[in-house]
Design a protein around this motif. Structure first.
Motif, short mmCIF file in Angstrom:
data_model
loop_
_atom_site.label_atom_id
_atom_site.label_comp_id
_atom_site.label_asym_id
_atom_site.label_seq_id
_atom_site.Cartn_x
_atom_site.Cartn_y
_atom_site.Cartn_z
N ALA A 80 46.54 73.11 31.88
CA ALA A 80 45.08 73.14 31.78
C ALA A 80 44.54 71.73 31.61
N PHE A 81 45.21 70.92 30.79
CA PHE A 81 44.80 69.53 30.58
C PHE A 81 44.84 68.76 31.89
N PHE A 82 45.90 69.02 32.67
CA PHE A 82 46.06 68.33 33.95
C PHE A 82 44.90 68.69 34.88
N ALA A 83 44.55 69.99 34.93
CA ALA A 83 43.47 70.43 35.80
C ALA A 83 42.16 69.76 35.39
N LEU A 84 41.92 69.68 34.08
CA LEU A 84 40.69 69.05 33.58
C LEU A 84 40.63 67.58 33.96
N ALA A 88 37.90 65.72 36.23
CA ALA A 88 37.12 64.62 35.68
C ALA A 88 37.15 63.42 36.61
N VAL A 89 38.31 63.15 37.24
CA VAL A 89 38.42 61.92 38.04
C VAL A 89 38.00 62.14 39.49
N ILE A 90 38.38 63.26 40.11
CA ILE A 90 38.05 63.37 41.53
C ILE A 90 37.05 64.49 41.84
N GLY A 91 36.52 65.13 40.82
CA GLY A 91 35.43 66.09 41.05
C GLY A 91 35.88 67.36 41.73
N ARG A 92 35.00 67.90 42.60
CA ARG A 92 35.23 69.22 43.17
C ARG A 92 36.50 69.32 44.01
N ARG A 93 36.90 68.18 44.60
CA ARG A 93 38.09 68.22 45.46
C ARG A 93 39.34 68.66 44.68
N ARG B 275 32.50 53.46 45.36
CA ARG B 275 33.37 53.51 46.54
C ARG B 275 34.83 53.59 46.12
N GLY B 276 35.16 52.84 45.07
CA GLY B 276 36.53 52.86 44.56
C GLY B 276 36.93 54.24 44.10
N MET B 277 36.01 54.92 43.40
CA MET B 277 36.32 56.27 42.91
C MET B 277 36.48 57.24 44.09
N ASN B 278 35.67 57.04 45.14
CA ASN B 278 35.80 57.89 46.34
C ASN B 278 37.16 57.72 46.99
N ILE B 279 37.52 56.44 47.22
CA ILE B 279 38.82 56.17 47.83
C ILE B 279 39.93 56.69 46.93
N GLY B 280 39.76 56.47 45.60
CA GLY B 280 40.74 56.95 44.64
C GLY B 280 40.92 58.45 44.74
N GLY B 281 39.82 59.15 44.95
CA GLY B 281 39.90 60.61 45.10
C GLY B 281 40.77 60.99 46.28
N ASP B 282 40.58 60.29 47.42
CA ASP B 282 41.42 60.55 48.59
C ASP B 282 42.88 60.27 48.28
N VAL B 283 43.11 59.13 47.62
CA VAL B 283 44.50 58.74 47.33
C VAL B 283 45.15 59.77 46.42
N ILE B 284 44.43 60.17 45.36
CA ILE B 284 45.00 61.15 44.43
C ILE B 284 45.26 62.46 45.15
N ALA B 285 44.28 62.89 45.97
CA ALA B 285 44.44 64.18 46.66
C ALA B 285 45.70 64.17 47.51
N GLY B 335 49.53 59.48 34.97
CA GLY B 335 49.43 58.03 34.97
C GLY B 335 48.75 57.54 36.24
N MET B 336 49.13 58.15 37.38
CA MET B 336 48.55 57.77 38.66
C MET B 336 47.05 58.08 38.68
N ILE B 337 46.66 59.25 38.16
CA ILE B 337 45.24 59.62 38.16
C ILE B 337 44.44 58.64 37.30
N LEU B 338 45.01 58.29 36.12
CA LEU B 338 44.27 57.41 35.21
C LEU B 338 44.24 55.97 35.71
N THR B 339 45.15 55.62 36.62
CA THR B 339 45.13 54.27 37.19
C THR B 339 43.86 54.04 38.01
N VAL B 340 43.39 55.12 38.67
CA VAL B 340 42.29 54.98 39.63
C VAL B 340 41.01 54.42 39.01
N PRO B 341 40.43 55.06 37.96
CA PRO B 341 39.16 54.53 37.46
C PRO B 341 39.29 53.11 36.91
#
Lengths: 330, 354
Positions: A80-84, A88-93, B275-285, B335-341
């Protein structure tokens, strides 16, 4: 607490079963405590533990054993923490990403592993798994477009090339697959007749393709979207021009992606290298253990898949977008 | 023959002990007297690498101009003449222990390097140099330091920070790219370590389902040497494994922002961060699956072997080995997700004036 069997203490513990078939029943179980605490389940009054309950066909309890600490509910909390965090970081995606991850895990646990145990050819199994997994991931994350088709074709092409390469190198290095951690137990199970015979050599090749799959999809999406954008901008470019530009951009991505896989394998072999040093095994002996050469080859071959993905995706993407006017340059 | 019996015995022992940590019906240490590493340590020998020749149907081991008649010590080595093998020389006879596998490994390293350099000449070469240096730091400096008593986790964090510094400056070059990526990677590595620590502590998991961690624990206790806690080596391994993907994400984002800024130098700090957060979103996805598969592929044999004793979903969710496997994927991905912002913020801060 009573003492027996040399270095073992035995605790008698009473449990109230919280869920499952025997919910609400009170049971007793022995807790074996070794002199090395690393292998003990240390319990105090009020703690939860995972129990293994054996029962006969009539549903009568036959025995209760302490399996270890209770982890299920905490694991769900972390999910659940991971999903949150993801939201938080990438939004709806995040929803699509979580759906893709869940699908991959279910496909792996529910289909891939059982199919392997039924003696299905591991390389064929991993190829089918790649197609399903990459296809679904791409559909969920990039949607049903020509771009997705190009990325999927590029991934599939590189996986086929990688499997050929894995064959050649694992054969040349005489890797049988017998010495990977876990292989001996699989062999013991198949000798005992519990599962079909598994070809360890093919399974070692399959492991390489599996390890590379996520990164390969990643690179191919990057290259395919770039070729797509470039074609939209400059529709006069020929297949060859598009392909070359795709390869060039893929190279940019590669230079920033070669660390990921190698570090995963390096981190996983840390204890192995420590043990070899403690035992004073010389380098010449150490590197030639099948388990050690096998890991090195696996990490290199998996990273090599990325190199193969770039031209494979550039070519398929260029053909898909500009193939109908092949050879006609302005 | 002796080797064959030992191997089979080892097989039976390993299969018999349901080696999944937590509550053991038998201590796992009983297996280790027959572990190949321990066997070779108890019996130190001079290893020689050479080629097998065949004359008149008789095999010989040829090394530095001399030829020795051959005994096969390892029943898995099948000779046909011409292969490179590893031998020990005893009383004028060569005992074949194993194949010499360095040739294919060297060829593959060469091909890999050629491929990377062919695709991306200069920066590819720098990335490869940084990667080789990183591997030298891990296995040549960090590993001996742990055996001299350095704290495994703290040293792993230091090690990964140094690796990130070297790698990111080697790939990012001059300008704001490298410092921005380094800020993000440092934060990512620290948070991966923290997440892994909390995860393992809450799930009471210390990696003792891993055969190598068991062996390390056994050796360290038997020989009274560091590390005092083999579980911390497992945590350190997770941190090292996570640092690769963290560095890759950090440099991807800071390079993209740097090229956006060079195209549109009037872009504001806030917009560049966005823009960085947008690109980061793609990278994380797209990267979220990468660690999942990298770990699944690396542990495929283990996962299949352990699936035999997994009778239900609750069995799986409570098993130590499963928690240990998830720990690496979870900590690395977080760790990877938190690197982005952090990278996006640092890049926006360093690249723009306002």
């Amino acid at each position: 607490m009573e003492s027996s069997r040399g270095n073992t203490d035995i605790e008698e513990a009473e449990f109230l079963i919280l869920n499952g078939k025997f919910k609400g029943v009170r049971v007793q179980a022995k807790n074996y405590l070794w002199d090395d605490p690393a292998y003990n389940t240390i319990l105090e009054k009020g703690d939860k533990a995972a129990l293994r309950i054996d029962y006969d066909p009539d549903g009568e309890m036959e025995g209760v054993r302490i399996k270890g600490y209770s982890r299920g509910s905490e694991l769900k909390l972390f999910l659940a923490f991971f999903a949150l965090l993801l939201f938080a970081v990438i939004g709806r995606r995040a929803a699509a990403v979580l759906a893709a991850m869940a699908f991959n895990i279910f496909l792996f646990v529910g289909a891939f592993v059982p199919v392997l145990k039924n003696g299905f050819n591991p390389v064929a199994a991993v190829f089918l798994f790649s197609l399903l997994s990459a296809g679904t991931t791409l559909l969920l994350i990039t949607g049903a477009t020509k771009k997705t088709a190009a990325a999927a074709a590029g991934t599939a092409g590189s996986i086929v090339l990688a499997s050929l390469m894995a064959f050649v190198f694992l054969k040349a290095a005489h890797i049988s697959g017998f010495y990977f951690d876990g292989a001996r137990r699989i062999m013991a199970m198949s000798r005992a007749g519990n599962i079909a015979e598994i070809d360890f050599f093919l399974m070692a090749s399959a492991a390489i393709m599996l390890a590379a799959l996520g990164m390969a999809v990643d690179v191919s999406v990057g290259v395919a979207s770039f070729v797509n954008e470039l074609h939209a901008e400059r529709s006069d470019m020929s297949v060859i021009q598009l392909c070359l530009r795709g390869i060039s951009v893929g190279g940019d991505m590669l230079a920033t992606m070669i660390n990921s896989l190698i570090f995963v394998f390096a981190g996983a072999s840390l204890a192995l290298v420590l043990n070899a040093r403690v035992c004073g095994v010389p380098f010449l002996r150490f590197i030639n253990y099948e388990a050690v050469s096998g890991i090195i080859l696996q990490s290199l071959l998996a990273s090599f898949v990325l190199i193969l993905t770039i031209p494979a995706t550039s070519l398929t993407a260029a053909y898909l977008f500009a193939g109908h006017k092949k050879g006609r340059t302005p | 023959m002796l080797f064959k019996i030992r191997n089979i015995l080892f097989c039976v022992l390993v299969a018999a002990s349901s080696a999944f940590a937590d509550s053991w019906s038998e201590k796992p240490d009983i297996d280790f007297y027959a572990h190949p590493l321990v066997e070779d340590a108890e019996d130190p020998q001079e290893y020689r690498s050479g080629r097998i020749t065949m004359e008149n149907g008789v095999f010989a081991f040829a090394v530095s101009g001399k030829k020795y008649p051959v005994d096969i010590y390892n029943y898995r080595v099948k000779l046909s003449g011409g292969e490179r093998v590893l031998c020990v020389i005893e009383d004028g006879r060569a005992g074949v222990l194993d194949y010499d596998r360095r040739g294919p490994i060297a060829l593959l390293i060469f091909l890999f390097a050629t491929g990377v350099i062919a695709l991306k000449a200069a920066s590819g070469a720098r990335a490869l140099a940084a990667l080789s240096f990183a591997m030298f730091l891990v296995f040549g400096i960090y590993v001996p330091a742990i055996l001299k008593g350095a704290p495994p986790v703290a040293s792993a964090i230091l090690l990964c920070s140094v690796i990130a510094l070297v790698t990111l400056y080697a790939v990012g070059g001059r300008g704001a790219k490298a410092p921005a990526a380094f800020a993000g990677a440092l934060f990512g590595i620290l948070s991966a370590a923290l997440v892994a620590y909390v995860f393992l502590a809450v799930l009471k998991t210390r990696g003792f389902s891993d055969e190598q961690i068991q062996l390390l624990n056994y050796l360290a206790r038997a020989l009274k040497i560091p590390p005092s806690d083999a579980g911390s080596v497992f945590l350190a391994g997770i941190v090292i494994a996570a640092s690769g993907v963290i560095m890759d994400v950090a440099i991807t984002i800071s390079s993209s922002l740097s090229s956006i800024q060079s195209v549109n130098s009037a872009i504001t700090r806030k917009n560049l961060f966005r823009r960085g957060m947008n690109i980061g979103g793609d990278v994380i996805a797209s990267m979220s699956g990468s660690l999942l598969f990298a770990y699944a592929g690396g542990a495929l044999f283990l996962i299949v072997s352990r699936s035999f004793f997994t009778y239900s979903a609750s069995f799986l969710l409570n098993a130590e080995w499963f928690a240990a496997l998830i720990a690496g994927i979870f900590a690395g991905t977080c760790g990877m997700i938190l690197t982005v912002p952090v990278t996006a913020f640092a890049a926006a801060f360093l690249l723009t004036k306002q």
